[in-house]
Scaffold this motif. Structure first.
Motif, PDB file in Angstrom:
ATOM      1  N   SER A 116       0.816  -1.219   0.000  1.00 34.38           N
ATOM      2  CA  SER A 116       0.000   0.000   0.000  1.00 34.38           C
ATOM      3  C   SER A 116       0.844   1.261   0.000  1.00 34.38           C
ATOM      4  O   SER A 116       0.405   2.317  -0.468  1.00 34.38           O
ATOM      5  CB  SER A 116      -0.943  -0.005   1.212  1.00 34.38           C
ATOM      6  N   GLU A 117       2.076   1.157   0.504  1.00 30.45           N
ATOM      7  CA  GLU A 117       2.968   2.322   0.495  1.00 30.45           C
ATOM      8  C   GLU A 117       3.484   2.640  -0.900  1.00 30.45           C
ATOM      9  O   GLU A 117       3.980   3.744  -1.144  1.00 30.45           O
ATOM     10  CB  GLU A 117       4.144   2.059   1.442  1.00 30.45           C
ATOM     11  N   GLU A 118       3.366   1.683  -1.823  1.00 27.36           N
ATOM     12  CA  GLU A 118       3.883   1.862  -3.180  1.00 27.36           C
ATOM     13  C   GLU A 118       2.786   2.005  -4.228  1.00 27.36           C
ATOM     14  O   GLU A 118       3.041   2.490  -5.331  1.00 27.36           O
ATOM     15  CB  GLU A 118       4.770   0.673  -3.557  1.00 27.36           C
ATOM     16  N   ILE A 119       1.579   1.559  -3.933  1.00 28.03           N
ATOM     17  CA  ILE A 119       0.498   1.535  -4.926  1.00 28.03           C
ATOM     18  C   ILE A 119      -0.062   2.938  -5.140  1.00 28.03           C
ATOM     19  O   ILE A 119      -0.412   3.641  -4.179  1.00 28.03           O
ATOM     20  CB  ILE A 119      -0.619   0.572  -4.480  1.00 28.03           C
ATOM     21  N   CYS A 120      -0.139   3.315  -6.405  1.00 31.27           N
ATOM     22  CA  CYS A 120      -0.726   4.602  -6.792  1.00 31.27           C
ATOM     23  C   CYS A 120      -2.185   4.397  -7.203  1.00 31.27           C
ATOM     24  O   CYS A 120      -2.598   3.280  -7.518  1.00 31.27           O
ATOM     25  CB  CYS A 120       0.069   5.225  -7.938  1.00 31.27           C
ATOM     26  N   PRO A 121      -3.002   5.484  -7.231  1.00 32.99           N
ATOM     27  CA  PRO A 121      -4.436   5.340  -7.510  1.00 32.99           C
ATOM     28  C   PRO A 121      -4.758   4.648  -8.832  1.00 32.99           C
ATOM     29  O   PRO A 121      -5.769   3.939  -8.926  1.00 32.99           O
ATOM     30  CB  PRO A 121      -4.945   6.790  -7.496  1.00 32.99           C
ATOM     31  N   ASP A 122      -3.936   4.828  -9.863  1.00 31.77           N
ATOM     32  CA  ASP A 122      -4.237   4.251 -11.172  1.00 31.77           C
ATOM     33  C   ASP A 122      -3.618   2.871 -11.394  1.00 31.77           C
ATOM     34  O   ASP A 122      -3.767   2.287 -12.472  1.00 31.77           O
ATOM     35  CB  ASP A 122      -3.758   5.195 -12.282  1.00 31.77           C
ATOM     36  N   ASP A 123      -2.931   2.335 -10.403  1.00 35.16           N
ATOM     37  CA  ASP A 123      -2.263   1.046 -10.562  1.00 35.16           C
ATOM     38  C   ASP A 123      -3.267  -0.110 -10.609  1.00 35.16           C
ATOM     39  O   ASP A 123      -4.339  -0.048 -10.002  1.00 35.16           O
ATOM     40  CB  ASP A 123      -1.281   0.800  -9.418  1.00 35.16           C
ATOM     41  N   VAL A 124      -2.877  -1.146 -11.328  1.00 32.93           N
ATOM     42  CA  VAL A 124      -3.611  -2.415 -11.330  1.00 32.93           C
ATOM     43  C   VAL A 124      -2.785  -3.418 -10.528  1.00 32.93           C
ATOM     44  O   VAL A 124      -1.588  -3.589 -10.773  1.00 32.93           O
ATOM     45  CB  VAL A 124      -3.834  -2.934 -12.764  1.00 32.93           C
ATOM     46  N   VAL A 125      -3.427  -4.078  -9.563  1.00 33.76           N
ATOM     47  CA  VAL A 125      -2.739  -4.997  -8.663  1.00 33.76           C
ATOM     48  C   VAL A 125      -3.006  -6.433  -9.109  1.00 33.76           C
ATOM     49  O   VAL A 125      -4.153  -6.801  -9.393  1.00 33.76           O
ATOM     50  CB  VAL A 125      -3.189  -4.802  -7.202  1.00 33.76           C
ATOM     51  N   TRP A 126      -1.946  -7.222  -9.157  1.00 33.60           N
ATOM     52  CA  TRP A 126      -2.070  -8.624  -9.576  1.00 33.60           C
ATOM     53  C   TRP A 126      -1.357  -9.494  -8.548  1.00 33.60           C
ATOM     54  O   TRP A 126      -0.140  -9.430  -8.407  1.00 33.60           O
ATOM     55  CB  TRP A 126      -1.462  -8.807 -10.963  1.00 33.60           C
ATOM     56  N   VAL A 127      -2.118 -10.312  -7.833  1.00 33.43           N
ATOM     57  CA  VAL A 127      -1.595 -11.159  -6.764  1.00 33.43           C
ATOM     58  C   VAL A 127      -1.440 -12.583  -7.277  1.00 33.43           C
ATOM     59  O   VAL A 127      -2.327 -13.105  -7.969  1.00 33.43           O
ATOM     60  CB  VAL A 127      -2.518 -11.122  -5.529  1.00 33.43           C
ATOM     61  N   GLN A 128      -0.328 -13.210  -6.913  1.00 31.36           N
ATOM     62  CA  GLN A 128      -0.011 -14.539  -7.408  1.00 31.36           C
ATOM     63  C   GLN A 128      -0.139 -15.604  -6.316  1.00 31.36           C
ATOM     64  O   GLN A 128       0.489 -15.502  -5.264  1.00 31.36           O
ATOM     65  CB  GLN A 128       1.428 -14.577  -7.948  1.00 31.36           C
ATOM     66  N   ASP A 129      -0.960 -16.587  -6.564  1.00 28.21           N
ATOM     67  CA  ASP A 129      -0.990 -17.869  -5.869  1.00 28.21           C
ATOM     68  C   ASP A 129      -1.570 -17.820  -4.452  1.00 28.21           C
ATOM     69  O   ASP A 129      -1.768 -16.772  -3.869  1.00 28.21           O
ATOM     70  CB  ASP A 129       0.391 -18.509  -5.861  1.00 28.21           C
ATOM     71  N   TYR A 130      -1.818 -19.031  -3.927  1.00 25.22           N
ATOM     72  CA  TYR A 130      -2.547 -19.176  -2.663  1.00 25.22           C
ATOM     73  C   TYR A 130      -1.741 -18.743  -1.454  1.00 25.22           C
ATOM     74  O   TYR A 130      -2.282 -18.650  -0.350  1.00 25.22           O
ATOM     75  CB  TYR A 130      -3.051 -20.599  -2.489  1.00 25.22           C
ATOM     76  N   HIS A 131      -0.467 -18.472  -1.641  1.00 24.35           N
ATOM     77  CA  HIS A 131       0.336 -17.953  -0.541  1.00 24.35           C
ATOM     78  C   HIS A 131      -0.205 -16.610  -0.038  1.00 24.35           C
ATOM     79  O   HIS A 131       0.014 -16.256   1.129  1.00 24.35           O
ATOM     80  CB  HIS A 131       1.789 -17.739  -0.983  1.00 24.35           C
ATOM     81  N   LEU A 132      -0.897 -15.867  -0.908  1.00 25.86           N
ATOM     82  CA  LEU A 132      -1.281 -14.486  -0.600  1.00 25.86           C
ATOM     83  C   LEU A 132      -2.755 -14.214  -0.883  1.00 25.86           C
ATOM     84  O   LEU A 132      -3.124 -13.098  -1.249  1.00 25.86           O
ATOM     85  CB  LEU A 132      -0.407 -13.523  -1.419  1.00 25.86           C
ATOM     86  N   ILE A 133      -3.612 -15.193  -0.712  1.00 22.04           N
ATOM     87  CA  ILE A 133      -5.040 -15.023  -0.991  1.00 22.04           C
ATOM     88  C   ILE A 133      -5.621 -13.783  -0.312  1.00 22.04           C
ATOM     89  O   ILE A 133      -6.379 -13.034  -0.931  1.00 22.04           O
ATOM     90  CB  ILE A 133      -5.820 -16.291  -0.582  1.00 22.04           C
ATOM     91  N   PRO A 134      -5.304 -13.485   0.946  1.00 23.51           N
ATOM     92  CA  PRO A 134      -6.008 -12.370   1.621  1.00 23.51           C
ATOM     93  C   PRO A 134      -5.527 -10.974   1.243  1.00 23.51           C
ATOM     94  O   PRO A 134      -6.082  -9.994   1.759  1.00 23.51           O
ATOM     95  CB  PRO A 134      -5.707 -12.631   3.115  1.00 23.51           C
ATOM     96  N   VAL A 135      -4.545 -10.828   0.372  1.00 20.42           N
ATOM     97  CA  VAL A 135      -3.943  -9.514   0.143  1.00 20.42           C
ATOM     98  C   VAL A 135      -4.969  -8.499  -0.372  1.00 20.42           C
ATOM     99  O   VAL A 135      -5.008  -7.357   0.106  1.00 20.42           O
ATOM    100  CB  VAL A 135      -2.744  -9.623  -0.817  1.00 20.42           C
TER     101      VAL A 135
END
Length: 340
Positions: A116-135
């Motif tokens: 969240s400290e790096e994400i800008c308003p126009d960014d698209v977030v892509w999370v990989q795999d079940y290690h990080l489901i809750p992100v």
């Protein structure tokens, strides 16, 4: 064009042996953006988390360390001992500890906070795999409304198997925070859809679009393949008098676990030599297994069984000049030399 922020369990440097790292690296190299994830290093207990940022190949890589407690509780305690068996349809191998799940949640919250400290308003977030489901859940509960996608590199099990996880409802509801969920196969999509439609109030908007708990979710099949086109870096092996090495070589590269099927490959080699003796001294199975990538919860007993099985096959068919199975399982395994 919006920036891609990819968050994965590991943010590794591709070295020819990790197909997933290579695939993600190729995507980031083409698309650009920010790739975030664990460095693979475990820091000292009680020390501040080390975060490293580096520009590479047209994108930014941000990596961080994991504490010993996080490594034991989140990584081995929950991912390997709870999620891995269930997602691979082996709930009988799973162990469930409340403190391990708490570590899994805490790690996801820590990752989301760093992201969240790096994400800008126009960014698209892509999370990989079940290690990080809750992100995505952590990000959106913190007020970030960026579009979020999720890709599952593992199979998605049948609903009754998934629900053997004591935290299955919380995990499923965490998936509902994603706008797009990608799977490896149509079977995985079907297992997910059947589970959702059976146990949650769901409106089917199309074949691949659902409205669940007021949120629209798209699903799709996006197989993650393996790069097979590699330039040759070494000359073919040569034998006596400069003749090309003619023995047939079957290369198998897998970690030792309950679903990799190494035992069946060795048994297939034994069947081949039993039924087709003309292949004696003409074909060799090179079975590689990297201890560094294995799960300690499963490996030791399986490793002993495989070593014994290899000895039986080699003893039955081999001689002083040839063994049908060459089994490489040690820390000195030079993957770069093999893959190149």
């Amino acid at each position: 064009m919006s920036r891609l922020v990819m968050i994965s369990s590991r943010c590794g440097v591709p070295h020819g042996a990790d197909a997933q790292a290579e695939a993600l690296h190729d995507i980031m190299r083409q698309r650009g953006g920010l790739w975030m994830g664990w460095s693979g290093a475990v820091g000292l207990a009680g020390t501040p988390r080390r975060i490293a940022v580096r520009e590479t190949a047209g994108y930014t890589r941000q990596r961080w360390d994991m504490s010993p407690a996080e490594y034991a509780g989140y990584y081995h305690g929950y991912v390997h001992q709870a999620l891995w068996p269930v997602f691979h349809n082996r709930p009988d191998l799973a162990t469930h500890q409340k403190n391990a799940f708490c570590a899994y949640k805490a790690w996801s919250e820590a990752v989301a906070e760093m992201a969240s400290e790096e994400i800008c308003p126009d960014d698209v977030v892509w999370v990989q795999d079940y290690h990080l489901i809750p992100v995505a859940r952590c990000l959106k509960e913190a007020g970030l409304l960026n579009p979020c996608g999720f890709f599952l590199h593992q199979p998605f099990p049948p609903g009754d198997v998934f629900r053997t996880l004591p935290e299955h409802d919380w995990l499923m509801r965490s998936l509902f925070y994603y706008d797009l969920i990608g799977f490896q196969s149509g079977s995985d999509v079907n297992n997910f859809l059947l589970c959702v439609m059976r146990h949650y109030r769901t409106e089917r908007l199309s074949a691949t679009t659902l409205r669940v708990n007021g949120h629209i979710i798209n699903v799709g099949v996006f197989p993650c393949g393996v790069a097979t086109q590699r330039p040759a870096r070494h000359a073919p092996l040569a034998g006596k008098n400069g003749a090309l090495y003619s023995r047939k070589l079957i290369v198998s590269d897998d970690v030792i676990n309950d679903i990799s099927g190494i035992h069946y490959r060795i048994d297939a080699m034994r069947t081949l030599l039993n039924n087709h003796p003309q292949y004696l001294r003409d074909v060799t199975l090179l079975q590689m297994s990297d201890p560094a990538k294995e799960y300690p919860h499963f490996s030791p007993q399986l490793e002993r069984q495989l070593a014994r099985f290899c000895s039986e096959v080699n003893g039955a068919f081999g001689d002083l000049s040839w063994f049908p199975v060459n089994y490489l399982h040690n820390d000195a395994l030079n993957r770069r030399a093999v893959t190149e």
